[in-house]
Design an enzyme around this catalytic site. Structure first.
Site, PDB file in Angstrom:
ATOM      1  N   THR A 127       0.894  -1.201   0.070  1.00 19.16           N
ATOM      2  CA  THR A 127      -0.032  -0.103  -0.073  1.00 19.16           C
ATOM      3  C   THR A 127       1.085   1.249   0.053  1.00 19.16           C
ATOM      4  OG1 THR A 127      -1.843  -0.936   1.128  1.00 19.16           O
ATOM      5  CG2 THR A 127      -1.681   1.289   1.486  1.00 19.16           C
ATOM      6  N   ASP A 149      -9.558   1.228   5.307  1.00 18.54           N
ATOM      7  CA  ASP A 149      -9.269   2.484   5.756  1.00 18.54           C
ATOM      8  C   ASP A 149      -8.886   3.442   4.651  1.00 18.54           C
ATOM      9  OD1 ASP A 149      -6.843   0.427   5.862  1.00 18.54           O
ATOM     10  OD2 ASP A 149      -6.065   2.451   6.333  1.00 18.54           O
TER      11      ASP A 149
HETATM   12  N1  ASP Z   1      -4.601  -0.791   4.733  1.00 16.94           N
HETATM   13  C1  ASP Z   1      -4.879  -1.182   3.535  1.00 16.94           C
HETATM   14  C2  ASP Z   1      -6.382  -1.836   3.674  1.00 16.94           C
HETATM   15  O1  ASP Z   1      -6.709  -2.576   4.619  1.00 16.94           O
HETATM   16  C3  ASP Z   1      -3.841  -2.608   3.248  1.00 16.94           C
HETATM   17  C4  ASP Z   1      -2.389  -2.304   3.501  1.00 16.94           C
HETATM   18  O2  ASP Z   1      -2.119  -1.030   3.977  1.00 16.94           O
HETATM   19  O3  ASP Z   1      -1.595  -3.130   3.132  1.00 16.94           O
HETATM   20  O4  ASP Z   1      -7.060  -1.923   2.671  1.00 16.94           O
END
Ligand code: ASP
Length: 335
Positions: free
Chosen positions: A197, A228
């Site tokens: 991400t 999120d």
């Molecule tokens: N926070 C992101 C989600 O839950 C995934 C990540 O940061 O790896 O979609």
């Protein structure tokens, strides 16, 4: 009297999670530094924090090794569904303002504005669509086909959904399906705890403060799941005090409103102390894994995570550009 010039700063992350294949690390480092050079170049030329975070995140979305934009991982049905959000806090002269909500810091009035998209499959740069929602719609969050329809209206090209799927993402999806057959879906999702991400936070010389985050989501996510990174206050937040972008298990980040809590805590501590405390509180509340990057309005930087690894890069005029594979924090409160 002319306003004092602020010290600019930019921090980006390439996700917290497992360390990922070692062979990909040099290229991920290179991709991150190339993206940072774009963002830092904008700040050096006295450009805005908003431009800097969007340029940095868009460059990472274009890179196939990051889990955002082109290269996003696939949902349970084997399709790309991406989330992104952006928020900008801008100092304003007294008087009525055209856009955004007015907030106060000790020193000046700010307006804050935000835009986000959820579960989009057909845009190459979801962060640019999130920015368009902020700038050209009366809304903050748009989702799915409606968001894509809006993209077309504002001149953002729509791809065929399969054009967003890389061979690497398809292979990983197949491997995960196989693993889920052997381990069961939940254990496979835990084993696959992803990374990649992307997010950026910045402050510019004019006092503008911005945060942006973009993702393909978590491995094994169900069709229609939104995380999120689409939610202002959870994965992204910017305010008069500073800005934050999060990564990790989205459900935990949402439950703890991680970025908003972190930014509002900047009144009481340095970004580094606040980042660490935000992760400790997230662990207490959920036991999950997540990371956060923070900048305050003075250009001070903080980051922390409790996953296996987190990729971070930073720029400020004193330290220049730096890249780090960040180790997890010690999780005892009083080490
Ligand atoms: N926070 C992101 C989600 O839950 C995934 C990540 O940061 O790896 O979609």
């Amino acid at each position: 009297m002319a306003r004092a010039r602020n010290r600019p700063a930019l921090v980006a992350h390439g996700g917290a999670g497992n360390a990922g294949p070692g062979v990909e690390r040099p290229e991920r480092r290179r991709g991150m530094m190339a993206a940072m050079r774009q963002g830092a170049g904008i700040l050096r030329a006295n450009g805005s924090a908003l431009e800097a975070v969007v340029a940095t995140v868009a460059a990472l979305e274009d890179h196939p090794l990051f889990n955002a934009g082109y290269g996003s991982l696939l949902n349970s049905e084997g399709n790309v569904e991406m989330d992104a959000s952006v928020m900008f806090a801008e100092p304003v002269a007294p008087g009525p303002s055209a856009r955004g909500k007015r907030v106060r810091s000790d020193e000046s009035d700010y307006t804050v504005s935000a835009g986000a998209v959820a579960a989009v499959s057909r845009v190459r740069n979801p962060i640019m669509l999130a920015r368009a929602v902020m700038e050209h719609s009366p809304h903050i969050l748009m989702a799915g086909a409606g968001a894509e329809n809006f993209a077309r209206k504002v001149g953002i090209r729509l791809e065929r959904p399969e054009e967003m799927v890389t061979e690497r993402a398809r292979e990983r999806w197949r491997a995960r399906k196989q693993q889920a057959g052997i381990l069961g879906a939940e254990a496979a999702a835990r084993a696959a705890m992803g990374h990649g991400t992307v997010g950026a936070v910045a402050v510019d010389v004019h006092g503008g403060i911005a945060a942006a985050t973009s993702t393909g989501g978590v491995p094994g996510k169900l069709f229609g799941r939104v995380g999120d990174s689409a939610l202002i206050g959870a994965g992204t937040f910017a305010h008069a005090f500073g800005a934050a972008s999060a990564t990790g298990q989205g459900e935990a980040i949402i439950l703890t409103a991680l970025c908003r809590e972190a930014v509002l805590a900047l009144g009481d501590g340095s970004p580094q102390a606040v980042a660490r405390e935000a992760i400790l509180e997230m662990i207490d509340a959920t036991g999950a894994e997540a990371g956060v990057i923070i900048v305050d309005r003075r250009g001070r930087i903080g980051y922390a995570h409790n996953a296996t690894s987190m990729q971070v890069a930073r720029y400020d005029p004193a330290g220049g550009l730096q890249h780090l594979w960040l180790a997890p924090i010690a999780t005892a409160r009083h080490p």
